[in-house]
Design a protein around this motif. Sequence first.
Motif, PDB file in Angstrom:
ATOM      1  N   ASN A   1       0.805  -1.212   0.000  1.00 52.10           N
ATOM      2  CA  ASN A   1       0.000   0.000   0.000  1.00 52.10           C
ATOM      3  C   ASN A   1       0.840   1.266   0.000  1.00 52.10           C
ATOM      4  O   ASN A   1       0.448   2.274   0.558  1.00 52.10           O
ATOM      5  CB  ASN A   1      -0.939   0.004   1.215  1.00 52.10           C
ATOM      6  CG  ASN A   1      -1.894  -1.171   1.180  1.00 52.10           C
ATOM      7  OD1 ASN A   1      -2.300  -1.616   0.118  1.00 52.10           O
ATOM      8  ND2 ASN A   1      -2.245  -1.685   2.352  1.00 52.10           N
ATOM      9  N   SER A   2       1.986   1.231  -0.648  1.00 50.94           N
ATOM     10  CA  SER A   2       2.861   2.402  -0.689  1.00 50.94           C
ATOM     11  C   SER A   2       2.240   3.493  -1.549  1.00 50.94           C
ATOM     12  O   SER A   2       1.530   3.214  -2.512  1.00 50.94           O
ATOM     13  CB  SER A   2       4.217   2.033  -1.277  1.00 50.94           C
ATOM     14  OG  SER A   2       4.856   1.088  -0.465  1.00 50.94           O
ATOM     15  N   THR A   3       2.544   4.739  -1.192  1.00 51.32           N
ATOM     16  CA  THR A   3       2.049   5.859  -1.987  1.00 51.32           C
ATOM     17  C   THR A   3       3.218   6.655  -2.554  1.00 51.32           C
ATOM     18  O   THR A   3       4.294   6.710  -1.979  1.00 51.32           O
ATOM     19  CB  THR A   3       1.153   6.794  -1.147  1.00 51.32           C
ATOM     20  OG1 THR A   3       1.894   7.270  -0.040  1.00 51.32           O
ATOM     21  CG2 THR A   3      -0.097   6.085  -0.667  1.00 51.32           C
ATOM     22  N   CYS A   4       2.966   7.269  -3.675  1.00 53.87           N
ATOM     23  CA  CYS A   4       3.962   8.068  -4.375  1.00 53.87           C
ATOM     24  C   CYS A   4       4.332   9.281  -3.517  1.00 53.87           C
ATOM     25  O   CYS A   4       3.448   9.991  -3.032  1.00 53.87           O
ATOM     26  CB  CYS A   4       3.374   8.510  -5.716  1.00 53.87           C
ATOM     27  SG  CYS A   4       4.430   9.601  -6.668  1.00 53.87           S
ATOM     28  N   PRO A   5       5.634   9.557  -3.322  1.00 54.28           N
ATOM     29  CA  PRO A   5       6.028  10.711  -2.517  1.00 54.28           C
ATOM     30  C   PRO A   5       5.749  12.050  -3.202  1.00 54.28           C
ATOM     31  O   PRO A   5       5.758  13.085  -2.542  1.00 54.28           O
ATOM     32  CB  PRO A   5       7.528  10.504  -2.309  1.00 54.28           C
ATOM     33  CG  PRO A   5       7.955   9.624  -3.427  1.00 54.28           C
ATOM     34  CD  PRO A   5       6.775   8.775  -3.771  1.00 54.28           C
ATOM     35  N   VAL A   6       5.471  12.056  -4.497  1.00 54.41           N
ATOM     36  CA  VAL A   6       5.210  13.295  -5.217  1.00 54.41           C
ATOM     37  C   VAL A   6       3.734  13.650  -5.187  1.00 54.41           C
ATOM     38  O   VAL A   6       3.351  14.768  -4.848  1.00 54.41           O
ATOM     39  CB  VAL A   6       5.722  13.213  -6.678  1.00 54.41           C
ATOM     40  CG1 VAL A   6       5.340  14.445  -7.466  1.00 54.41           C
ATOM     41  CG2 VAL A   6       7.232  13.022  -6.692  1.00 54.41           C
ATOM     42  N   CYS A   7       2.861  12.678  -5.542  1.00 53.62           N
ATOM     43  CA  CYS A   7       1.437  13.002  -5.675  1.00 53.62           C
ATOM     44  C   CYS A   7       0.521  12.240  -4.724  1.00 53.62           C
ATOM     45  O   CYS A   7      -0.649  12.577  -4.601  1.00 53.62           O
ATOM     46  CB  CYS A   7       0.979  12.778  -7.115  1.00 53.62           C
ATOM     47  SG  CYS A   7       0.883  11.036  -7.573  1.00 53.62           S
ATOM     48  N   GLY A   8       1.017  11.195  -4.068  1.00 53.98           N
ATOM     49  CA  GLY A   8       0.211  10.447  -3.113  1.00 53.98           C
ATOM     50  C   GLY A   8      -0.585   9.300  -3.712  1.00 53.98           C
ATOM     51  O   GLY A   8      -1.277   8.593  -2.999  1.00 53.98           O
ATOM     52  N   ALA A   9      -0.493   9.082  -5.018  1.00 52.50           N
ATOM     53  CA  ALA A   9      -1.197   7.973  -5.662  1.00 52.50           C
ATOM     54  C   ALA A   9      -0.507   6.653  -5.320  1.00 52.50           C
ATOM     55  O   ALA A   9       0.666   6.637  -4.944  1.00 52.50           O
ATOM     56  CB  ALA A   9      -1.219   8.184  -7.172  1.00 52.50           C
ATOM     57  N   PRO A  10      -1.199   5.524  -5.465  1.00 52.31           N
ATOM     58  CA  PRO A  10      -0.549   4.224  -5.222  1.00 52.31           C
ATOM     59  C   PRO A  10       0.628   4.010  -6.173  1.00 52.31           C
ATOM     60  O   PRO A  10       0.573   4.409  -7.336  1.00 52.31           O
ATOM     61  CB  PRO A  10      -1.666   3.214  -5.523  1.00 52.31           C
ATOM     62  CG  PRO A  10      -2.935   3.982  -5.399  1.00 52.31           C
ATOM     63  CD  PRO A  10      -2.616   5.393  -5.780  1.00 52.31           C
ATOM     64  N   THR A  11       1.681   3.403  -5.662  1.00 53.58           N
ATOM     65  CA  THR A  11       2.879   3.187  -6.482  1.00 53.58           C
ATOM     66  C   THR A  11       2.673   2.052  -7.472  1.00 53.58           C
ATOM     67  O   THR A  11       1.800   1.205  -7.296  1.00 53.58           O
ATOM     68  CB  THR A  11       4.100   2.856  -5.614  1.00 53.58           C
ATOM     69  OG1 THR A  11       3.841   1.657  -4.898  1.00 53.58           O
ATOM     70  CG2 THR A  11       4.421   3.976  -4.661  1.00 53.58           C
ATOM     71  N   GLN A  12       3.491   2.050  -8.523  1.00 56.84           N
ATOM     72  CA  GLN A  12       3.516   0.978  -9.519  1.00 56.84           C
ATOM     73  C   GLN A  12       4.856   0.260  -9.385  1.00 56.84           C
ATOM     74  O   GLN A  12       5.884   0.899  -9.155  1.00 56.84           O
ATOM     75  CB  GLN A  12       3.373   1.556 -10.929  1.00 56.84           C
ATOM     76  CG  GLN A  12       2.071   2.284 -11.166  1.00 56.84           C
ATOM     77  CD  GLN A  12       0.866   1.359 -11.031  1.00 56.84           C
ATOM     78  OE1 GLN A  12       0.877   0.245 -11.534  1.00 56.84           O
ATOM     79  NE2 GLN A  12      -0.142   1.829 -10.339  1.00 56.84           N
ATOM     80  N   ALA A  13       4.847  -1.037  -9.550  1.00 60.81           N
ATOM     81  CA  ALA A  13       6.068  -1.826  -9.393  1.00 60.81           C
ATOM     82  C   ALA A  13       7.169  -1.365 -10.345  1.00 60.81           C
ATOM     83  O   ALA A  13       8.341  -1.327  -9.976  1.00 60.81           O
ATOM     84  CB  ALA A  13       5.770  -3.305  -9.606  1.00 60.81           C
ATOM     85  N   SER A  14       6.814  -0.968 -11.554  1.00 62.01           N
ATOM     86  CA  SER A  14       7.822  -0.599 -12.550  1.00 62.01           C
ATOM     87  C   SER A  14       8.485   0.748 -12.278  1.00 62.01           C
ATOM     88  O   SER A  14       9.562   1.019 -12.797  1.00 62.01           O
ATOM     89  CB  SER A  14       7.199  -0.586 -13.947  1.00 62.01           C
ATOM     90  OG  SER A  14       6.175   0.390 -14.006  1.00 62.01           O
ATOM     91  N   THR A  15       7.867   1.589 -11.484  1.00 65.90           N
ATOM     92  CA  THR A  15       8.423   2.921 -11.204  1.00 65.90           C
ATOM     93  C   THR A  15       8.553   3.189  -9.713  1.00 65.90           C
ATOM     94  O   THR A  15       8.711   4.340  -9.303  1.00 65.90           O
ATOM     95  CB  THR A  15       7.540   4.017 -11.835  1.00 65.90           C
ATOM     96  OG1 THR A  15       6.213   3.878 -11.364  1.00 65.90           O
ATOM     97  CG2 THR A  15       7.582   3.952 -13.342  1.00 65.90           C
ATOM     98  N   ARG A  16       8.499   2.150  -8.908  1.00 67.01           N
ATOM     99  CA  ARG A  16       8.555   2.301  -7.464  1.00 67.01           C
ATOM    100  C   ARG A  16       9.748   3.115  -7.036  1.00 67.01           C
ATOM    101  O   ARG A  16      10.804   2.961  -7.606  1.00 67.01           O
ATOM    102  CB  ARG A  16       8.608   0.913  -6.815  1.00 67.01           C
ATOM    103  CG  ARG A  16       8.490   0.992  -5.308  1.00 67.01           C
ATOM    104  CD  ARG A  16       8.175  -0.324  -4.699  1.00 67.01           C
ATOM    105  NE  ARG A  16       6.732  -0.506  -4.782  1.00 67.01           N
ATOM    106  CZ  ARG A  16       6.102  -1.657  -4.904  1.00 67.01           C
ATOM    107  NH1 ARG A  16       6.785  -2.762  -4.974  1.00 67.01           N
ATOM    108  NH2 ARG A  16       4.810  -1.728  -4.972  1.00 67.01           N
TER     109      ARG A  16
END
Length: 60
Positions: A4-19
Amino acid sequence: MSQNSTCPVCGAPTQASTRPFCSQRCADIDLGRWFSGQYRIPGPPADEENLEKPEINDER
């Protein structure tokens, strides 16, 4: 990293390819922030005497 990680830039859920980011766009935004100096690693002020001075080539 948790699922359930979130993107540090926008807060959206992370994607495995760009984690740890949600997209390449957010990864690029983060890189731009490093290049522009928005992110800094704390430390003591630089001593101006110890800074490297650019070499000047007077030969023509």
